[in-house]
Design a protein around this motif. Structure first.
Motif, short mmCIF file in Angstrom:
data_model
loop_
_atom_site.label_atom_id
_atom_site.label_comp_id
_atom_site.label_asym_id
_atom_site.label_seq_id
_atom_site.Cartn_x
_atom_site.Cartn_y
_atom_site.Cartn_z
N GLU A 109 -77.86 -84.57 15.39
CA GLU A 109 -77.01 -83.74 16.25
C GLU A 109 -77.36 -83.96 17.71
OE1 GLU A 109 -77.31 -79.67 15.13
OE2 GLU A 109 -76.48 -80.00 13.14
N VAL A 113 -74.87 -85.28 20.62
CA VAL A 113 -74.63 -84.48 21.82
C VAL A 113 -75.09 -85.20 23.06
CG1 VAL A 113 -75.31 -82.38 23.01
CG2 VAL A 113 -74.73 -82.30 20.60
N MET B 1 -64.66 -80.26 23.05
CA MET B 1 -64.98 -78.93 22.51
C MET B 1 -65.95 -79.06 21.34
SD MET B 1 -64.55 -75.76 23.07
CE MET B 1 -65.09 -74.30 22.23
N THR B 2 -65.72 -80.10 20.49
CA THR B 2 -66.59 -80.29 19.35
C THR B 2 -68.01 -80.60 19.82
OG1 THR B 2 -64.70 -81.23 18.25
CG2 THR B 2 -66.81 -81.54 17.17
N ARG B 3 -68.10 -81.44 20.88
CA ARG B 3 -69.43 -81.80 21.41
C ARG B 3 -70.11 -80.57 22.00
NH1 ARG B 3 -70.25 -87.43 22.48
NH2 ARG B 3 -71.52 -86.98 24.29
N ALA B 5 -69.54 -77.43 21.15
CA ALA B 5 -69.95 -76.56 20.04
C ALA B 5 -71.20 -77.11 19.37
CB ALA B 5 -68.81 -76.45 19.03
N ALA B 6 -71.25 -78.45 19.21
CA ALA B 6 -72.42 -79.08 18.59
C ALA B 6 -73.65 -78.86 19.46
CB ALA B 6 -72.17 -80.57 18.41
N ARG B 9 -74.77 -75.30 19.05
CA ARG B 9 -75.43 -75.12 17.76
C ARG B 9 -76.84 -75.71 17.80
NH1 ARG B 9 -73.84 -78.15 12.43
NH2 ARG B 9 -75.52 -77.41 11.13
#
Lengths: 250, 68
Positions: A109, A113, B1-3, B5-6, B9
């Protein structure tokens, strides 16, 4: 204070701080690999050099208490997570290697990111080493500035501190090999205990508490948390069903 | 947005971990120490005492889950 006493006082006081930083880097490096904690250490040293170069004797204006609360609080949260998992493993409530899978997932992850900049870095290990070295390094800088300016010789105080750091780093390199033969979960247990101990000490001190015995309280906390953890392992073993991957956990 | 949210998290997992009660409890312990300060015997005992409670509580919850 004579020249010898100034160097000796700076050597001893800085040595205590250097041992604290080394303990954290050594513990994290042995469990999570050396690359990321060494990166964290290097970045902390660069940041420290920049802070000292920019502020110099004005260094004493930095709110060290606030820094201790933040660093201590984060170390305490990290340490309790490690300790909790180590106790669950040692008592048979958790399999030995499941954390590795979680770690790989988190690293993946982080890579997604962070793009290429985040690839291959264990941010947990990096951050823990960075915070420990930066905080202790700042304390060494404080010692040099306060001892040195009080006695009219910052270079002599700096020489005492530098000698202490060299001695501690050499000692750390020498004990690295024997420590690497310690069983994995014992190491993880030890890291959890150390992070919890240092986090408690720095966090409470930064929040305004005065520790009886000053830095010696760290040893007292370590023994206290070790005893509590052993009791918790024994209590939890009563209700455990054997975990398939738990071998040699202590 | 996915990045984003990731990243959120990842940050949450990184700082808070498996048991958010521990993170909240540490903040409360440090805040109590700051309030008590030098009174009540120095306030140094607050964090270790709460750490033991937090650890025991978290282990109890985890062992109950693993046993059920």
């Amino acid at each position: 204070m004579s020249t010898v006493l100034l160097v000796a006082a700076s050597f001893l006081a800085s040595g205590v701080e250097a041992v604290e930083a080394l303990t954290i880097v050594l513990a994290v490096g042995l469990v999570r690999g050396w690359r990321s904690p060494l990166y964290g250490t290097a970045v902390a040293l660069v940041a420290l050099t920049a802070v000292v170069a920019v502020l110099g004797p004005a260094l004493t204006a930095i709110p060290l208490s606030a820094l201790r609360v933040v660093v201590g609080g984060l170390l305490l949260v990290f340490g309790l997570q490690w300790l909790r998992k180590a106790i669950l493993r040692a008592s048979g409530h958790k399999a030995l290697h499941d954390e590795d899978a979680i770690y790989r997932e988190q690293a993946e992850e982080a890579r997604l990111v962070g793009g290429t900049a985040g690839a291959g870095i264990d941010w947990y290990a990096f951050t823990i080493a960075f915070k420990g070295v930066l905080l202790e390094g700042l304390e060494v800088a404080f010692i040099v500035v306060t001892f040195g300016s009080n006695q009219g010789s910052i270079p002599l105080a700096a020489a005492g501190a530098a000698a202490a750091i060299v001695v501690v780093v050499v000692a750390g390199i020498k004990v690295r090999a024997p420590l690497s033969r310690v069983p994995e979960n014992t190491l993880k247990f030890s890291v959890g205990l150390l992070l919890t101990t240092f986090g408690t000490f720095w966090g409470a001190e930064g929040a305004g508490a005065n520790w009886p015995g000053s830095d010696l309280a760290i040893l007292g906390l370590l023994v206290f948390y070790l005893a509590v953890s052993r009791v918790l392992v024994l209590l939890l073993r009563r209700t455990a069903t054997p975990a398939p991957l738990l071998t040699g956990a202590e | 947005m996915t990045r984003l949210a990731a990243f959120g998290r990842f940050l949450y997992e990184f700082v808070v971990g498996d048991d958010p009660v521990i993170a909240v409890g540490v903040v409360v312990a440090l805040a109590l120490t700051a309030v008590v300060g030098d009174r009540a015997g120095g306030g140094f005992w607050i964090v270790p005492a709460l750490v033991v409670c937090l650890l025991a509580g978290s282990l109890r919850r985890a062992s109950t889950r693993s046993g059920s």
